[in-house]
Design an enzyme around this catalytic site. Structure first.
Site, PDB file in Angstrom:
ATOM      1  N   ASP A  21       0.858  -1.185   0.000  1.00 59.27           N
ATOM      2  CA  ASP A  21       0.000   0.000   0.000  1.00 59.27           C
ATOM      3  C   ASP A  21       0.892   1.232   0.000  1.00 59.27           C
ATOM      4  O   ASP A  21       2.103   1.148   0.258  1.00 59.27           O
ATOM      5  CB  ASP A  21      -0.921  -0.001   1.229  1.00 59.27           C
ATOM      6  CG  ASP A  21      -1.933   1.149   1.219  1.00 59.27           C
ATOM      7  OD1 ASP A  21      -2.259   1.648   0.127  1.00 59.27           O
ATOM      8  OD2 ASP A  21      -2.390   1.547   2.302  1.00 59.27           O
ATOM      9  N   SER A  22       0.285   2.374  -0.282  1.00 57.09           N
ATOM     10  CA  SER A  22       1.044   3.623  -0.227  1.00 57.09           C
ATOM     11  C   SER A  22       1.321   4.042   1.208  1.00 57.09           C
ATOM     12  O   SER A  22       2.303   4.724   1.487  1.00 57.09           O
ATOM     13  CB  SER A  22       0.266   4.736  -0.936  1.00 57.09           C
ATOM     14  OG  SER A  22      -0.995   4.923  -0.317  1.00 57.09           O
ATOM     15  N   CYS A  85      -4.393  -1.332  -2.122  1.00 59.36           N
ATOM     16  CA  CYS A  85      -4.558   0.103  -2.340  1.00 59.36           C
ATOM     17  C   CYS A  85      -5.468   0.266  -3.547  1.00 59.36           C
ATOM     18  O   CYS A  85      -5.159  -0.258  -4.624  1.00 59.36           O
ATOM     19  CB  CYS A  85      -3.196   0.751  -2.608  1.00 59.36           C
ATOM     20  SG  CYS A  85      -3.260   2.474  -3.138  1.00 59.36           S
ATOM     21  N   GLU A 163      -3.731   7.444   9.213  1.00 55.66           N
ATOM     22  CA  GLU A 163      -2.289   7.398   9.443  1.00 55.66           C
ATOM     23  C   GLU A 163      -1.958   7.924  10.838  1.00 55.66           C
ATOM     24  O   GLU A 163      -1.132   7.353  11.564  1.00 55.66           O
ATOM     25  CB  GLU A 163      -1.567   8.224   8.375  1.00 55.66           C
ATOM     26  CG  GLU A 163      -1.705   7.702   6.948  1.00 55.66           C
ATOM     27  CD  GLU A 163      -0.649   6.680   6.583  1.00 55.66           C
ATOM     28  OE1 GLU A 163       0.453   6.725   7.153  1.00 55.66           O
ATOM     29  OE2 GLU A 163      -0.935   5.820   5.722  1.00 55.66           O
ATOM     30  N   CYS A 199     -11.633   2.725   0.490  1.00 55.59           N
ATOM     31  CA  CYS A 199     -10.207   3.002   0.644  1.00 55.59           C
ATOM     32  C   CYS A 199      -9.733   2.135   1.794  1.00 55.59           C
ATOM     33  O   CYS A 199     -10.405   2.073   2.834  1.00 55.59           O
ATOM     34  CB  CYS A 199      -9.969   4.485   0.949  1.00 55.59           C
ATOM     35  SG  CYS A 199      -8.252   4.869   1.413  1.00 55.59           S
ATOM     36  N   HIS A 201      -7.590   2.514   3.925  1.00 58.53           N
ATOM     37  CA  HIS A 201      -7.352   3.257   5.165  1.00 58.53           C
ATOM     38  C   HIS A 201      -8.603   3.341   6.039  1.00 58.53           C
ATOM     39  O   HIS A 201      -8.517   3.369   7.269  1.00 58.53           O
ATOM     40  CB  HIS A 201      -6.882   4.691   4.860  1.00 58.53           C
ATOM     41  CG  HIS A 201      -5.425   4.820   4.580  1.00 58.53           C
ATOM     42  ND1 HIS A 201      -4.875   4.499   3.359  1.00 58.53           N
ATOM     43  CD2 HIS A 201      -4.392   5.250   5.353  1.00 58.53           C
ATOM     44  CE1 HIS A 201      -3.567   4.727   3.390  1.00 58.53           C
ATOM     45  NE2 HIS A 201      -3.251   5.182   4.588  1.00 58.53           N
TER      46      HIS A 201
END
Length: 279
Positions: A21-22, A85, A163, A199, A201
């Protein structure tokens, strides 16, 4: 990719999966894989040097993902690659599959299961602005949710909040409440009963989102479906592998203070080792 073992020499090395993933969003997918396949080892890779992906050009991203994945595969022996991702999956999967021989699993927004589950026919789609705007997403809606009213909202802020959460920082819940308020202010939102977290995240913020959303709205993501697909693709390998302790590592493309601060959260996923590629 690991070679097929002979019948007489059953391997002792547990299968290994590269989850890419990023940022840290792919950990939501890694968690689903771990719950379904606790015996497998994980290489969790974050391209934090190029984060976030949503602001980058398409050709630039494809070239970047190609570089990072090749570097990772040269360094770590894995049996399967999971692109955890949405942005990288929608852009780089065809290229990667044309270049690599190992099995590759990508992320698809869970629009199909959401449309099936919805009783009212009104579903929400919470994604990054790039995913909301991408033709690939529009095609998924046309194919699987043509009879539904889909309320889409793009948010980059939620990515940053996820994050921050994993780094142990205090979250600004007012920001989450504002995003949910915007979603619920859309036409027909009063009938929405299903919300797609499109997403990787966003499932990391499931608890915070649940507090802000009406209780009747069910959140759906792709993590469980990805884990099922990985299980299917590794069936033969798992049958040919003797039980062995799984080991996990997190790899970052840049050594940063933010990456170091993730150590406690990574430990919650059984990941106690960090490595840096600096590319």
């Amino acid at each position: 990719m690991s070679q097929s073992p002979t019948a007489l020499s059953k391997p002792t090395q547990t299968p290994s999966i590269l989850v890419f993933d990023s940022g840290v969003g792919g950990l939501s997918v890694a968690r689903e894989i771990q719950q379904r396949l606790p015996q497998v080892s994980l290489v969790y890779a974050s391209d934090n040097a190029f984060f976030p992906y949503g602001t980058k050009g398409e050709s630039e991203l494809i070239a970047r993902v190609d570089l990072v994945i090749r570097t990772l595969l040269n360094r770590y022996a894995v049996d399967i690659l999971v692109i955890a991702c949405n942005t990288a999956s929608t852009l780089a999967l065809p290229h990667l599959r044309s270049q690599l021989s190992l099995p590759i699993v990508g992320v698809v927004p869970a629009i199909k299961p959401a449309a099936i589950q919805s009783k009212t026919g009104v579903i929400g789609l919470l994604a990054t602005p790039a995913t909301v705007a991408r033709p690939y997403t529009h095609e998924l809606i046309r194919e699987y949710a043509a009879n539904c009213n889909v309320i889409s909202l793009g948010s980059s802020e939620l990515v940053q909040l996820a994050e921050q959460k994993l780094r142990g920082e205090t979250l600004d819940t007012t920001a989450i409440n504002a995003i949910v308020t915007e979603l619920l202010s859309a036409r027909h939102a009063d009938r929405m009963d299903t919300l797609v977290l499109a997403c990787t995240h966003f499932p990391l913020l499931r608890e915070e989102l649940a507090k802000a959303l009406p209780a009747h709205i069910n959140m759906v993501d792709s993590g469980e479906a990805i884990a099922r697909r990985v299980d299917f693709l590794l069936t033969d390998t798992l049958q040919q592998t003797a039980p062995c302790a799984a080991t996990h590592i997190a790899v970052f493309t840049k050594a940063t203070k933010e990456a170091e601060l993730l150590a406690p959260a990574l430990a919650g996923f059984g990941i106690y080792q960090q490595d840096y590629l600096n590319i």
